[in-house]
Motif scaffolding. Structure first.
Motif, PDB file in Angstrom:
ATOM      1  N   GLY A  30      19.616 -15.003 -27.017  1.00 37.54           N
ATOM      2  CA  GLY A  30      20.185 -14.185 -25.981  1.00 37.54           C
ATOM      3  C   GLY A  30      19.442 -12.840 -25.278  1.00 37.54           C
ATOM      4  N   ILE A  31      18.303 -12.910 -25.502  1.00 37.35           N
ATOM      5  CA  ILE A  31      17.159 -11.987 -25.042  1.00 37.35           C
ATOM      6  C   ILE A  31      16.773 -12.549 -23.900  1.00 37.35           C
ATOM      7  N   TYR A  32      16.131 -11.585 -22.586  1.00 31.70           N
ATOM      8  CA  TYR A  32      15.598 -12.195 -22.256  1.00 31.70           C
ATOM      9  C   TYR A  32      14.980 -11.022 -21.187  1.00 31.70           C
ATOM     10  N   ASP A  33      13.469 -11.622 -20.426  1.00 32.47           N
ATOM     11  CA  ASP A  33      13.070 -10.200 -20.084  1.00 32.47           C
ATOM     12  C   ASP A  33      12.956 -11.085 -18.692  1.00 32.47           C
ATOM     13  N   TYR A  34      13.680 -10.460 -17.623  1.00 35.40           N
ATOM     14  CA  TYR A  34      13.544 -10.982 -15.864  1.00 35.40           C
ATOM     15  C   TYR A  34      12.430  -9.858 -15.565  1.00 35.40           C
ATOM     16  N   LYS A  35      11.139 -10.227 -15.048  1.00 32.87           N
ATOM     17  CA  LYS A  35      10.584  -9.258 -13.994  1.00 32.87           C
ATOM     18  C   LYS A  35      10.646  -7.878 -14.673  1.00 32.87           C
ATOM     19  N   GLY A  36      10.933  -7.552 -16.230  1.00 31.85           N
ATOM     20  CA  GLY A  36      10.623  -6.619 -16.479  1.00 31.85           C
ATOM     21  C   GLY A  36      11.680  -5.648 -16.720  1.00 31.85           C
ATOM     22  N   ILE A  37      13.062  -6.519 -16.146  1.00 25.83           N
ATOM     23  CA  ILE A  37      14.463  -5.868 -16.634  1.00 25.83           C
ATOM     24  C   ILE A  37      14.764  -6.379 -18.102  1.00 25.83           C
ATOM     25  N   LEU A  38      14.943  -6.243 -18.979  1.00 26.75           N
ATOM     26  CA  LEU A  38      16.030  -6.216 -20.490  1.00 26.75           C
ATOM     27  C   LEU A  38      16.794  -6.340 -20.471  1.00 26.75           C
ATOM     28  N   ILE A  39      17.456  -8.292 -20.402  1.00 25.82           N
ATOM     29  CA  ILE A  39      18.661  -8.266 -20.818  1.00 25.82           C
ATOM     30  C   ILE A  39      18.728  -9.390 -21.515  1.00 25.82           C
ATOM     31  N   ALA A  40      20.410  -9.097 -22.694  1.00 29.07           N
ATOM     32  CA  ALA A  40      20.777  -9.401 -23.377  1.00 29.07           C
ATOM     33  C   ALA A  40      21.890 -10.219 -23.370  1.00 29.07           C
ATOM     34  N   GLY A  41      22.024 -11.255 -24.424  1.00 28.25           N
ATOM     35  CA  GLY A  41      23.746 -11.581 -24.007  1.00 28.25           C
ATOM     36  C   GLY A  41      24.450 -12.373 -24.727  1.00 28.25           C
ATOM     37  N   ASP A  42      25.996 -12.439 -25.636  1.00 28.92           N
ATOM     38  CA  ASP A  42      26.493 -12.494 -26.472  1.00 28.92           C
ATOM     39  C   ASP A  42      27.856 -13.014 -26.209  1.00 28.92           C
ATOM     40  N   THR A  43      28.798 -13.619 -26.667  1.00 31.39           N
ATOM     41  CA  THR A  43      30.000 -13.745 -25.936  1.00 31.39           C
ATOM     42  C   THR A  43      30.712 -12.694 -26.790  1.00 31.39           C
ATOM     43  N   LEU A  44      29.967 -12.261 -28.440  1.00 31.48           N
ATOM     44  CA  LEU A  44      30.229 -11.383 -28.281  1.00 31.48           C
ATOM     45  C   LEU A  44      32.168 -11.112 -29.261  1.00 31.48           C
ATOM     46  N   TRP A  45      31.778 -11.433 -30.486  1.00 35.83           N
ATOM     47  CA  TRP A  45      33.874 -12.326 -30.472  1.00 35.83           C
ATOM     48  C   TRP A  45      34.466 -11.056 -31.354  1.00 35.83           C
ATOM     49  N   TYR A  46      35.438 -10.849 -31.447  1.00 32.94           N
ATOM     50  CA  TYR A  46      36.589  -9.602 -31.514  1.00 32.94           C
ATOM     51  C   TYR A  46      36.867 -10.280 -32.636  1.00 32.94           C
ATOM     52  N   ARG A  47      37.042  -9.176 -33.512  1.00 26.80           N
ATOM     53  CA  ARG A  47      38.305 -10.163 -35.349  1.00 26.80           C
ATOM     54  C   ARG A  47      39.461  -8.948 -34.878  1.00 26.80           C
TER      55      ARG A  47
ATOM     56  N   LYS B 257      30.498 -10.297  -6.678  1.00 28.51           N
ATOM     57  CA  LYS B 257      30.412  -8.709  -6.655  1.00 28.51           C
ATOM     58  C   LYS B 257      28.662  -8.439  -7.002  1.00 28.51           C
ATOM     59  N   SER B 258      27.988  -7.773  -6.400  1.00 27.97           N
ATOM     60  CA  SER B 258      26.787  -6.821  -6.251  1.00 27.97           C
ATOM     61  C   SER B 258      26.251  -6.140  -6.116  1.00 27.97           C
ATOM     62  N   LEU B 259      25.356  -5.729  -7.783  1.00 31.83           N
ATOM     63  CA  LEU B 259      24.870  -4.521  -7.729  1.00 31.83           C
ATOM     64  C   LEU B 259      23.308  -4.302  -7.182  1.00 31.83           C
ATOM     65  N   VAL B 260      22.676  -3.300  -7.823  1.00 30.08           N
ATOM     66  CA  VAL B 260      20.962  -3.058  -7.323  1.00 30.08           C
ATOM     67  C   VAL B 260      20.267  -2.818  -8.997  1.00 30.08           C
ATOM     68  N   MET B 261      20.319  -3.757  -9.368  1.00 33.16           N
ATOM     69  CA  MET B 261      19.483  -3.146 -10.525  1.00 33.16           C
ATOM     70  C   MET B 261      17.535  -2.427 -10.306  1.00 33.16           C
ATOM     71  N   ARG B 262      16.939  -1.324 -10.984  1.00 28.59           N
ATOM     72  CA  ARG B 262      15.219  -0.926 -10.275  1.00 28.59           C
ATOM     73  C   ARG B 262      15.350  -1.165 -11.779  1.00 28.59           C
ATOM     74  N   LYS B 263      13.589  -1.516 -11.696  1.00 21.40           N
ATOM     75  CA  LYS B 263      13.298  -0.869 -12.924  1.00 21.40           C
ATOM     76  C   LYS B 263      11.581  -0.551 -12.741  1.00 21.40           C
TER      77      LYS B 263
ATOM     78  N   PHE C 276      17.510  -1.574 -23.389  1.00 24.01           N
ATOM     79  CA  PHE C 276      17.706  -3.030 -22.872  1.00 24.01           C
ATOM     80  C   PHE C 276      18.654  -2.110 -21.500  1.00 24.01           C
ATOM     81  N   ASP C 277      18.456  -2.923 -20.420  1.00 27.76           N
ATOM     82  CA  ASP C 277      18.441  -2.550 -18.821  1.00 27.76           C
ATOM     83  C   ASP C 277      19.905  -3.279 -18.684  1.00 27.76           C
ATOM     84  N   LEU C 278      20.647  -4.034 -19.315  1.00 34.16           N
ATOM     85  CA  LEU C 278      22.040  -4.938 -19.504  1.00 34.16           C
ATOM     86  C   LEU C 278      21.886  -5.576 -20.628  1.00 34.16           C
ATOM     87  N   ILE C 279      23.385  -5.674 -20.476  1.00 28.80           N
ATOM     88  CA  ILE C 279      23.918  -6.626 -22.009  1.00 28.80           C
ATOM     89  C   ILE C 279      24.982  -7.266 -21.139  1.00 28.80           C
ATOM     90  N   VAL C 280      24.967  -8.495 -21.652  1.00 31.33           N
ATOM     91  CA  VAL C 280      26.425  -9.166 -20.622  1.00 31.33           C
ATOM     92  C   VAL C 280      26.925  -9.580 -22.202  1.00 31.33           C
TER      93      VAL C 280
END
Length: 266
Positions: A127-144, A260-266, A192-196
């Motif tokens: 669930g973790i990936y480094d894209y050109k220096g931008i650190l991204i983490a992601g998971d469904t992240l379940w409720y309870r 939709k779009s956005l710009v991330m800067r590192k 992290f720079d982005l969590i999904v």
């Protein structure tokens, strides 16, 4: 360095195309995604399809227009949509009536892909990936479910209670999913720079809806300056505790299929 990020969630392809033929998916992407493509990467925050062959075709088709496509599984990706005791044809027998076998198939399908990145605690990247220096983490992240009302009303009213399958009992399967995803989240660093995620993180008490199935409580340590989510079908762009939370759902009745779009800067 700048990275342009396109993002969407809750695609729900079954509401827009006949999912019996994967060729319909390619045509849909070419006509809807291509015209809105503006980014270097695409982030899809879950709920693409209940069927893995449709999900695979969608992501492969999208990858033609982006350097990389990142996605998390939504609750619908976990659905087993048939039951052997009422003899409805479908994919239940294929997966042994266990939703985690569907997720494993997704993880296995993309484990060696350089173009499509499955962000999930059970994937090869953890669930973790480094894209050109931008650190991204992601998971469904379940409720309870927590309260008596959750157990007696809110959770039983959700399709999740019926279509997510495991060897565990009705409620315990959701507790296990929640605990597993929170164990993953709690171990993340705070840089992290982005969590999904698919399920939205709870923010203020006012933003936590009464229905337990539409947020996950991660406390106030959001561990990223930007968070893309889906699930509640509510378009959003807000800043809370120095983290920007954004969502761009298509839902069940999209008319313009906007990217939709956005710009991330590192």
């Amino acid at each position: 360095m700048e990275v342009k990020v396109d993002y969407v969630s809750d695609v729900h392809l079954g509401f827009y195309i006949d999912t019996k033929n994967t060729k319909n998916v390619k045509s849909f992407v070419d006509s809807k995604i291509a015209i809105g493509c503006n980014g270097d990467i695409l982030v899809v925050a879950g709920d693409i399809s209940e069927y893995n062959d449709i999900l695979f075709e969608f992501l492969n088709s999208c990858s033609k227009y982006y350097d990389k496509v990142f996605f998390v599984a939504g609750n619908h990706e976990y659905y087993i949509t048939d039951f052997k005791h009422i003899h409805i044809s479908g994919d239940g027998e294929k997966y042994g009536y266990k939703s985690m076998n569907k997720i494993k198939e997704i993880a296995d399908n993309f484990k060696d892909s350089k173009d499509i990145i499955f962000l999930d605690r059970n994937s090869s990247n953890g669930g973790i990936y480094d894209y050109k220096g931008i650190l991204i983490a992601g998971d469904t992240l379940w409720y309870r479910p927590n309260s008596l009302l959750d157990y007696l009303y809110y959770y039983p009213m959700q399709n999740d209670s019926r279509f997510i399958m495991s060897d565990l009992s009705y409620y315990k399967k959701m507790i296990q999913l929640h605990n597993s995803s929170m164990e993953w989240y709690d171990k993340l660093s705070s840089d992290f720079d982005l969590i999904v995620s698919h399920v939205p993180p709870g923010r203020s008490e006012e933003s936590k809806v009464k229905n337990c199935c539409y947020y996950v409580d991660v406390g106030t340590g959001y561990k990223s300056s930007l968070w893309i989510y889906g699930h509640d079908h509510k378009e959003n762009d807000e800043v809370y505790n120095n983290t920007r939370f954004i969502s761009n759902p298509w839902g069940y009745d999209s008319k313009d299929f906007k990217i939709k779009s956005l710009v991330m800067r590192k």
